[in-house]
Design a protein around this motif. Structure first.
Motif, PDB file in Angstrom:
ATOM      1  N   ASP A  34       0.829  -1.207   0.000  1.00  0.00           N
ATOM      2  CA  ASP A  34       0.000   0.000   0.000  1.00  0.00           C
ATOM      3  C   ASP A  34       0.865   1.259   0.000  1.00  0.00           C
ATOM      4  OD1 ASP A  34      -2.236  -1.652   0.071  1.00  0.00           O
ATOM      5  OD2 ASP A  34      -2.667  -1.278   2.198  1.00  0.00           O
ATOM      6  N   ALA A  35       1.900   1.260   0.819  1.00  0.00           N
ATOM      7  CA  ALA A  35       2.785   2.420   0.891  1.00  0.00           C
ATOM      8  C   ALA A  35       3.499   2.662  -0.437  1.00  0.00           C
ATOM      9  CB  ALA A  35       3.802   2.242   2.015  1.00  0.00           C
ATOM     10  N   GLU A  36       3.972   1.599  -1.061  1.00  0.00           N
ATOM     11  CA  GLU A  36       4.660   1.745  -2.348  1.00  0.00           C
ATOM     12  C   GLU A  36       3.695   2.250  -3.415  1.00  0.00           C
ATOM     13  OE1 GLU A  36       7.679   1.731  -5.240  1.00  0.00           O
ATOM     14  OE2 GLU A  36       7.670   1.888  -3.063  1.00  0.00           O
ATOM     15  N   ASN A  37       2.475   1.734  -3.420  1.00  0.00           N
ATOM     16  CA  ASN A  37       1.496   2.199  -4.406  1.00  0.00           C
ATOM     17  C   ASN A  37       1.146   3.669  -4.200  1.00  0.00           C
ATOM     18  OD1 ASN A  37       1.386  -0.168  -5.887  1.00  0.00           O
ATOM     19  ND2 ASN A  37      -0.287  -1.014  -4.669  1.00  0.00           N
ATOM     20  N   LYS A  38       1.135   4.133  -2.951  1.00  0.00           N
ATOM     21  CA  LYS A  38       0.908   5.559  -2.679  1.00  0.00           C
ATOM     22  C   LYS A  38       2.062   6.398  -3.214  1.00  0.00           C
ATOM     23  CE  LYS A  38      -2.125   5.119   1.290  1.00  0.00           C
ATOM     24  NZ  LYS A  38      -2.335   5.381   2.720  1.00  0.00           N
ATOM     25  N   ARG A  39       3.289   5.887  -3.078  1.00  0.00           N
ATOM     26  CA  ARG A  39       4.449   6.616  -3.625  1.00  0.00           C
ATOM     27  C   ARG A  39       4.354   6.692  -5.147  1.00  0.00           C
ATOM     28  NH1 ARG A  39       7.102   4.293   0.813  1.00  0.00           N
ATOM     29  NH2 ARG A  39       7.699   2.386  -0.254  1.00  0.00           N
ATOM     30  N   ILE A  40       3.917   5.619  -5.760  1.00  0.00           N
ATOM     31  CA  ILE A  40       3.753   5.609  -7.211  1.00  0.00           C
ATOM     32  C   ILE A  40       2.686   6.624  -7.625  1.00  0.00           C
ATOM     33  CG2 ILE A  40       2.988   4.215  -9.182  1.00  0.00           C
ATOM     34  CD1 ILE A  40       4.326   1.775  -7.708  1.00  0.00           C
ATOM     35  N   ASP A  41       1.571   6.654  -6.904  1.00  0.00           N
ATOM     36  CA  ASP A  41       0.515   7.627  -7.196  1.00  0.00           C
ATOM     37  C   ASP A  41       1.031   9.058  -7.048  1.00  0.00           C
ATOM     38  OD1 ASP A  41      -1.351   5.616  -7.714  1.00  0.00           O
ATOM     39  OD2 ASP A  41      -2.206   5.683  -5.679  1.00  0.00           O
ATOM     40  N   ALA A  42       1.846   9.293  -6.042  1.00  0.00           N
ATOM     41  CA  ALA A  42       2.423  10.624  -5.839  1.00  0.00           C
ATOM     42  C   ALA A  42       3.339  11.002  -7.000  1.00  0.00           C
ATOM     43  CB  ALA A  42       3.190  10.676  -4.516  1.00  0.00           C
TER      44      ALA A  42
ATOM     45  N   ILE B 196       6.159  10.467 -13.496  1.00  0.00           N
ATOM     46  CA  ILE B 196       5.894   9.301 -14.341  1.00  0.00           C
ATOM     47  C   ILE B 196       4.487   9.427 -14.907  1.00  0.00           C
ATOM     48  CG2 ILE B 196       7.486   7.760 -13.105  1.00  0.00           C
ATOM     49  CD1 ILE B 196       5.025   6.468 -11.758  1.00  0.00           C
ATOM     50  N   THR B 197       4.218   8.682 -15.966  1.00  0.00           N
ATOM     51  CA  THR B 197       2.883   8.680 -16.556  1.00  0.00           C
ATOM     52  C   THR B 197       1.999   7.665 -15.842  1.00  0.00           C
ATOM     53  OG1 THR B 197       3.382   6.939 -18.154  1.00  0.00           O
ATOM     54  CG2 THR B 197       3.886   9.219 -18.822  1.00  0.00           C
ATOM     55  N   GLN B 198       0.703   7.762 -16.086  1.00  0.00           N
ATOM     56  CA  GLN B 198      -0.218   6.788 -15.500  1.00  0.00           C
ATOM     57  C   GLN B 198       0.085   5.390 -16.023  1.00  0.00           C
ATOM     58  OE1 GLN B 198      -2.612   7.338 -12.969  1.00  0.00           O
ATOM     59  NE2 GLN B 198      -2.393   5.114 -12.959  1.00  0.00           N
TER      60      GLN B 198
ATOM     61  N   GLN C  64       3.016   4.219 -16.866  1.00  0.00           N
ATOM     62  CA  GLN C  64       4.189   3.744 -16.129  1.00  0.00           C
ATOM     63  C   GLN C  64       3.791   3.313 -14.722  1.00  0.00           C
ATOM     64  OE1 GLN C  64       6.377   7.393 -16.811  1.00  0.00           O
ATOM     65  NE2 GLN C  64       7.973   6.261 -17.929  1.00  0.00           N
ATOM     66  N   ALA C  65       2.906   4.086 -14.104  1.00  0.00           N
ATOM     67  CA  ALA C  65       2.438   3.748 -12.758  1.00  0.00           C
ATOM     68  C   ALA C  65       1.708   2.410 -12.763  1.00  0.00           C
ATOM     69  CB  ALA C  65       1.528   4.848 -12.220  1.00  0.00           C
ATOM     70  N   ASP C  66       0.850   2.221 -13.740  1.00  0.00           N
ATOM     71  CA  ASP C  66       0.108   0.965 -13.821  1.00  0.00           C
ATOM     72  C   ASP C  66       1.054  -0.220 -13.976  1.00  0.00           C
ATOM     73  OD1 ASP C  66      -2.215   2.452 -13.620  1.00  0.00           O
ATOM     74  OD2 ASP C  66      -2.651   2.383 -15.776  1.00  0.00           O
ATOM     75  N   GLN C  67       2.088  -0.029 -14.773  1.00  0.00           N
ATOM     76  CA  GLN C  67       3.071  -1.101 -14.978  1.00  0.00           C
ATOM     77  C   GLN C  67       3.812  -1.402 -13.676  1.00  0.00           C
ATOM     78  OE1 GLN C  67       6.066  -0.193 -17.896  1.00  0.00           O
ATOM     79  NE2 GLN C  67       6.629  -2.329 -18.155  1.00  0.00           N
ATOM     80  N   ARG C  68       4.223  -0.370 -12.970  1.00  0.00           N
ATOM     81  CA  ARG C  68       4.931  -0.571 -11.698  1.00  0.00           C
ATOM     82  C   ARG C  68       4.036  -1.223 -10.655  1.00  0.00           C
ATOM     83  NH1 ARG C  68       8.491   4.976 -10.979  1.00  0.00           N
ATOM     84  NH2 ARG C  68       9.620   4.745 -12.954  1.00  0.00           N
ATOM     85  N   LYS C  69       2.785  -0.784 -10.594  1.00  0.00           N
ATOM     86  CA  LYS C  69       1.857  -1.334  -9.610  1.00  0.00           C
ATOM     87  C   LYS C  69       1.550  -2.805  -9.876  1.00  0.00           C
ATOM     88  CE  LYS C  69      -0.705   2.720  -8.066  1.00  0.00           C
ATOM     89  NZ  LYS C  69      -2.059   3.297  -7.994  1.00  0.00           N
ATOM     90  N   ALA C  70       1.630  -3.216 -11.132  1.00  0.00           N
ATOM     91  CA  ALA C  70       1.293  -4.595 -11.488  1.00  0.00           C
ATOM     92  C   ALA C  70       2.177  -5.607 -10.772  1.00  0.00           C
ATOM     93  CB  ALA C  70       1.395  -4.785 -13.004  1.00  0.00           C
ATOM     94  N   ASP C  71       3.404  -5.218 -10.471  1.00  0.00           N
ATOM     95  CA  ASP C  71       4.297  -6.181  -9.810  1.00  0.00           C
ATOM     96  C   ASP C  71       4.778  -5.718  -8.440  1.00  0.00           C
ATOM     97  OD1 ASP C  71       6.090  -4.230 -10.676  1.00  0.00           O
ATOM     98  OD2 ASP C  71       7.590  -5.673 -11.319  1.00  0.00           O
ATOM     99  N   THR C  72       4.130  -4.703  -7.888  1.00  0.00           N
ATOM    100  CA  THR C  72       4.537  -4.193  -6.577  1.00  0.00           C
ATOM    101  C   THR C  72       4.485  -5.274  -5.506  1.00  0.00           C
ATOM    102  OG1 THR C  72       3.854  -1.928  -7.073  1.00  0.00           O
ATOM    103  CG2 THR C  72       4.049  -2.510  -4.759  1.00  0.00           C
ATOM    104  N   LYS C  73       3.383  -6.006  -5.432  1.00  0.00           N
ATOM    105  CA  LYS C  73       3.240  -7.008  -4.368  1.00  0.00           C
ATOM    106  C   LYS C  73       4.303  -8.089  -4.492  1.00  0.00           C
ATOM    107  CE  LYS C  73      -0.017  -9.725  -1.768  1.00  0.00           C
ATOM    108  NZ  LYS C  73      -1.422 -10.043  -1.529  1.00  0.00           N
ATOM    109  N   ALA C  74       4.628  -8.501  -5.706  1.00  0.00           N
ATOM    110  CA  ALA C  74       5.662  -9.532  -5.899  1.00  0.00           C
ATOM    111  C   ALA C  74       7.026  -9.018  -5.448  1.00  0.00           C
ATOM    112  CB  ALA C  74       5.710  -9.971  -7.357  1.00  0.00           C
TER     113      ALA C  74
END
Length: 81
Positions: free
Chosen positions: A31-39, A46-48, A50-60
């Motif tokens: 959750d914290a990492e995804n908030k940093r990505i949103d920020a 970054i673009t949305q 790019q954010a979506d791509q990063r979020k796709a593997d955040t949990k892993a």
């Protein structure tokens, strides 16, 4: 925490010793990492897409870091996910 990590424990081990489950730790860090990505999107760093791509593997990525054992002299848990 640093002492425990330097003794060869993982973040999951340290959390467990402090009555925090591995799954709760992973969720909070994800959750914290995804908030940093949103920020980063909000700030225009970054673009949305790019954010979506990063979020796709955040949990892993978070799960891998949580389960890593610290090895003295090597980069260890606790860095950016």
């Amino acid at each position: 925490m640093r002492t425990e990590l330097q003794a060869g424990k993982s973040l999951a081990d340290v959390a467990s010793a402090h009555n925090i489950s591995r799954d709760v730790l992973i969720q909070k860090l994800t959750d914290a990492e995804n908030k940093r990505i949103d920020a980063d999107v909000t700030a225009g760093r970054i673009t949305q897409a790019q954010a979506d791509q990063r979020k796709a593997d955040t949990k892993a990525r978070v799960t891998q870091r949580v389960d890593e054992k610290f090895t003295p002299g090597q980069p260890g848990p606790g860095g950016p996910f």
